[in-house]
Design an enzyme around this catalytic site. Structure first.
Site, PDB file in Angstrom:
ATOM      1  N   ARG A  20      68.745  70.335  46.528  1.00  0.00           N
ATOM      2  CA  ARG A  20      68.752  71.113  45.291  1.00  0.00           C
ATOM      3  C   ARG A  20      68.771  70.148  44.104  1.00  0.00           C
ATOM      4  O   ARG A  20      69.522  69.170  44.093  1.00  0.00           O
ATOM      5  CB  ARG A  20      69.998  72.006  45.215  1.00  0.00           C
ATOM      6  CG  ARG A  20      69.926  73.242  46.083  1.00  0.00           C
ATOM      7  CD  ARG A  20      68.848  74.237  45.623  1.00  0.00           C
ATOM      8  NE  ARG A  20      68.784  75.422  46.463  1.00  0.00           N
ATOM      9  CZ  ARG A  20      67.973  75.566  47.513  1.00  0.00           C
ATOM     10  NH1 ARG A  20      67.123  74.626  47.854  1.00  0.00           N
ATOM     11  NH2 ARG A  20      67.979  76.695  48.207  1.00  0.00           N
TER      12      ARG A  20
ATOM     13  N   GLU B 275      63.875  75.519  38.229  1.00  0.00           N
ATOM     14  CA  GLU B 275      62.557  75.544  38.876  1.00  0.00           C
ATOM     15  C   GLU B 275      61.767  76.746  38.372  1.00  0.00           C
ATOM     16  O   GLU B 275      62.333  77.834  38.284  1.00  0.00           O
ATOM     17  CB  GLU B 275      62.703  75.627  40.392  1.00  0.00           C
ATOM     18  CG  GLU B 275      63.234  74.327  40.968  1.00  0.00           C
ATOM     19  CD  GLU B 275      63.312  74.319  42.483  1.00  0.00           C
ATOM     20  OE1 GLU B 275      63.061  75.363  43.117  1.00  0.00           O
ATOM     21  OE2 GLU B 275      63.634  73.261  43.037  1.00  0.00           O
TER      22      GLU B 275
ATOM     23  N   HIS C 214      58.992  72.137  45.453  1.00  0.00           N
ATOM     24  CA  HIS C 214      59.903  72.869  46.353  1.00  0.00           C
ATOM     25  C   HIS C 214      59.123  73.446  47.547  1.00  0.00           C
ATOM     26  O   HIS C 214      59.175  74.653  47.810  1.00  0.00           O
ATOM     27  CB  HIS C 214      60.661  73.978  45.611  1.00  0.00           C
ATOM     28  CG  HIS C 214      61.902  74.415  46.343  1.00  0.00           C
ATOM     29  ND1 HIS C 214      63.057  74.790  45.716  1.00  0.00           N
ATOM     30  CD2 HIS C 214      62.168  74.548  47.680  1.00  0.00           C
ATOM     31  CE1 HIS C 214      63.963  75.128  46.611  1.00  0.00           C
ATOM     32  NE2 HIS C 214      63.438  74.986  47.826  1.00  0.00           N
TER      33      HIS C 214
HETATM   34  N1  LIG Z   1      63.492  71.994  49.713  1.00  0.00           N
HETATM   35  C1  LIG Z   1      63.500  73.007  50.538  1.00  0.00           C
HETATM   36  O1  LIG Z   1      62.506  73.690  50.672  1.00  0.00           O
HETATM   37  C2  LIG Z   1      64.729  73.324  51.317  1.00  0.00           C
HETATM   38  C3  LIG Z   1      64.584  74.034  52.513  1.00  0.00           C
HETATM   39  C4  LIG Z   1      65.734  74.316  53.253  1.00  0.00           C
HETATM   40  C5  LIG Z   1      66.972  73.913  52.788  1.00  0.00           C
HETATM   41  N2  LIG Z   1      67.069  73.250  51.606  1.00  0.00           N
HETATM   42  C6  LIG Z   1      68.397  72.815  51.124  1.00  0.00           C
HETATM   43  O2  LIG Z   1      69.005  72.020  52.141  1.00  0.00           O
HETATM   44  C7  LIG Z   1      70.395  72.333  52.180  1.00  0.00           C
HETATM   45  C8  LIG Z   1      70.966  71.937  53.524  1.00  0.00           C
HETATM   46  O3  LIG Z   1      70.512  72.811  54.525  1.00  0.00           O
HETATM   47  P1  LIG Z   1      71.140  72.785  56.002  1.00  0.00           P
HETATM   48  O4  LIG Z   1      70.588  73.960  56.710  1.00  0.00           O
HETATM   49  O5  LIG Z   1      71.022  71.444  56.600  1.00  0.00           O
HETATM   50  O6  LIG Z   1      72.665  73.073  55.660  1.00  0.00           O
HETATM   51  P2  LIG Z   1      73.929  72.811  56.611  1.00  0.00           P
HETATM   52  O7  LIG Z   1      74.984  73.728  56.132  1.00  0.00           O
HETATM   53  O8  LIG Z   1      73.526  72.846  58.036  1.00  0.00           O
HETATM   54  O9  LIG Z   1      74.319  71.302  56.278  1.00  0.00           O
HETATM   55  C9  LIG Z   1      74.870  70.904  55.063  1.00  0.00           C
HETATM   56  C10 LIG Z   1      75.768  69.725  55.340  1.00  0.00           C
HETATM   57  O10 LIG Z   1      76.272  69.233  54.095  1.00  0.00           O
HETATM   58  C11 LIG Z   1      77.639  68.909  54.275  1.00  0.00           C
HETATM   59  N3  LIG Z   1      78.333  68.851  52.990  1.00  0.00           N
HETATM   60  C12 LIG Z   1      78.975  69.839  52.327  1.00  0.00           C
HETATM   61  N4  LIG Z   1      79.537  69.337  51.204  1.00  0.00           N
HETATM   62  C13 LIG Z   1      79.212  68.025  51.164  1.00  0.00           C
HETATM   63  C14 LIG Z   1      79.502  66.970  50.257  1.00  0.00           C
HETATM   64  N5  LIG Z   1      80.244  67.172  49.161  1.00  0.00           N
HETATM   65  N6  LIG Z   1      79.030  65.740  50.535  1.00  0.00           N
HETATM   66  C15 LIG Z   1      78.286  65.523  51.641  1.00  0.00           C
HETATM   67  N7  LIG Z   1      77.994  66.471  52.541  1.00  0.00           N
HETATM   68  C16 LIG Z   1      78.446  67.710  52.291  1.00  0.00           C
HETATM   69  C17 LIG Z   1      78.157  69.974  55.215  1.00  0.00           C
HETATM   70  O11 LIG Z   1      79.355  69.559  55.846  1.00  0.00           O
HETATM   71  C18 LIG Z   1      76.991  70.086  56.206  1.00  0.00           C
HETATM   72  O12 LIG Z   1      77.118  69.128  57.234  1.00  0.00           O
HETATM   73  C19 LIG Z   1      70.412  73.836  51.882  1.00  0.00           C
HETATM   74  O13 LIG Z   1      71.674  74.245  51.381  1.00  0.00           O
HETATM   75  C20 LIG Z   1      69.321  73.991  50.857  1.00  0.00           C
HETATM   76  O14 LIG Z   1      69.848  73.874  49.568  1.00  0.00           O
HETATM   77  C21 LIG Z   1      65.978  72.950  50.874  1.00  0.00           C
HETATM   78  O1  LIG Z   2      66.803  76.808  50.713  1.00  0.00           O
HETATM   79  C1  LIG Z   2      65.626  76.591  50.439  1.00  0.00           C
HETATM   80  O2  LIG Z   2      65.244  75.738  49.650  1.00  0.00           O
HETATM   81  C2  LIG Z   2      64.630  77.464  51.066  1.00  0.00           C
HETATM   82  O3  LIG Z   2      65.031  77.742  52.325  1.00  0.00           O
HETATM   83  C3  LIG Z   2      63.243  76.934  50.910  1.00  0.00           C
HETATM   84  O4  LIG Z   2      62.375  77.328  51.863  1.00  0.00           O
END
Ligand SMILES: NC(=O)c1ccc[n+]([C@@H]2O[C@H](COP(=O)([O-])OP(=O)(O)OC[C@H]3O[C@@H](n4cnc5c(N)ncnc54)[C@H](O)[C@@H]3O)[C@@H](O)[C@H]2O)c1
Ligand SMILES: O=C(O)[C@H](O)CO
Length: 337
Positions: free
Chosen positions: A255, A284, A303
């Site tokens: 994010r 965004e 994104h």
């Molecule tokens: N760009 C994209 O299209 C896209 C797609 C999917 C997800 N995402 C982002 O990726 C993030 C992660 O997804 P995920 O499914 O792996 O989540 P997840 O919950 O499986 O993993 C997140 C990890 O971050 C850790 N965490 C929490 N607070 C923290 C901190 N202060 N410092 C370090 N680590 C910390 C948690 O303990 C966990 O291990 C989502 O929340 C979303 O914002 C982006």
């Molecule tokens: O969390 C996110 O960024 C969404 O899952 C994008 O696909």
């Protein structure tokens, strides 16, 4: 004497639930809504909208709300008195007002445990890392302008092999990134609220848990995979960015608001950081005023890390599976609030 054939009692008719599927800006909501309407025509009456503001009557009647990156505010929740569930068709869930949902007792679920997006986010992370290491954007731009840039570029090209990758957040996606990093002969360090445990660390080639500052000082590539919460907003601020090696690269597919974007632009302009690969911004789409758009040595994508044709099918199915489970009275998966 023959007995009458045994017949099961007719099943109780199930109530039809109103589902509001919000599309924009992520099509996962539409895909999940359409799948639900097709699979459970007698159980779910689906309305598809571009935003939760579009159809106040449908919001008022909604029992279930499916959304993918489209905001669900306290106002939307207040305007939906029958709401039982908010299902995010995404791994992220920061665009839902979790406090307001908690106050109303409405569970919010994501699709994290399905891992629907993890392969693609991991691939995009490597696409950004490789583009920076191999200077693909400046190489391409030079070549199409008839500039054979080899003499200049060879001074700045680098390898991933032998470098240290610092993963901030070793969850579903962070671990998928780590698995790929092993194939690139990288050393893995990670930070998070707690160590992942000896088994996971061994599986990831002896990955080491460090505190955030030590990770920033040590890593050649820093990649963010933590959720955006009140605690992680501006996690990489000017002070933390100052800990990075001047040869380090920052990759953000999580994010935009995890990083102080102005401080990142300052570091890139001052050359105290080698480059950044960014898939996410705050807000965004970014405004033209975002300095990072013009900062040196950045590779940007809009994104897209979580979306491919393959991913969208998995996203829709994962969201639908949870909603159907709810309709059938099963426990919800991936309750984030
Ligand atoms: N760009 C994209 O299209 C896209 C797609 C999917 C997800 N995402 C982002 O990726 C993030 C992660 O997804 P995920 O499914 O792996 O989540 P997840 O919950 O499986 O993993 C997140 C990890 O971050 C850790 N965490 C929490 N607070 C923290 C901190 N202060 N410092 C370090 N680590 C910390 C948690 O303990 C966990 O291990 C989502 O929340 C979303 O914002 C982006
Ligand atoms: O969390 C996110 O960024 C969404 O899952 C994008 O696909």
């Amino acid at each position: 004497m023959t007995s009458a054939p045994h017949s099961d009692p007719a099943p109780e008719p199930q109530p039809v639930k109103n589902v509001l599927a919000v599309v924009s800006p992520h099509v996962g909501g539409r895909a999940a809504g359409s799948a639900l309407a097709g699979l459970f025509p007698g159980r779910a009456r689906v309305t598809v909208v571009e935003s939760a503001d579009e159809d106040p009557a449908a919001l008022r009647e909604a029992h279930l709300l499916i959304t993918g990156l489209s905001p669900v505010t306290a106002g939307h929740l207040a305007a939906a008195p029958q709401l039982e569930l908010v299902q995010c068709a995404s791994h992220g869930f920061d665009y839902v007002d979790l406090d307001a949902a908690r106050e109303r007792g409405i569970p919010v679920c994501n699709i994290g445990s399905s891992g629907a997006e993890k392969q693609n986010v991991a691939e995009q992370t490597f696409a950004l890392m490789l583009a920076l290491a191999k200077q693909l954007v400046p190489a391409h731009t030079a070549l199409v302008e008839a500039d054979w840039a080899l003499p200049r570029l060879q001074q700045s090209l680098t390898e991933l092999s032998g470098k240290t990758l610092g993963i901030i957040g070793l969850g579903h996606i962070g671990e998928e990134v780590a698995r790929r990093a092993l194939a690139f002969d990288m050393t893995i360090v990670y930070t998070g609220p707690r160590p992942a445990g000896p088994e996971t660390e061994a599986r990831l080639g002896g990955a080491r848990h460090l505190d955030l500052d030590a990770l920033l000082r040590t890593s050649d590539y820093i990649t963010l995979h933590a959720p955006l919460t009140d605690r992680t907003r501006n996690l990489l601020d000017a002070e933390r960015l100052a800990l990075l090696k001047p040869t380090a690269f920052v990759i953000n597919t999580a994010r935009g608001a995890l990083i102080d974007q102005d401080a990142l632009a300052d570091a890139l302009e001052a050359g105290t950081l080698a480059g950044a690969g960014l898939d996410v911004f705050d807000p965004e789409p970014p405004t033209a005023a975002l300095r990072l758009l013009k900062a040196p040595n950045v590779v940007l994508s809009p994104h897209v890390a979580g979306v491919t044709r393959e991913t969208l099918v998995r996203i829709a199915l994962a969201a639908v599976q949870n909603v159907v489970g709810h309709l059938e009275g099963k426990p919800l998966r991936d309750v984030v609030s």
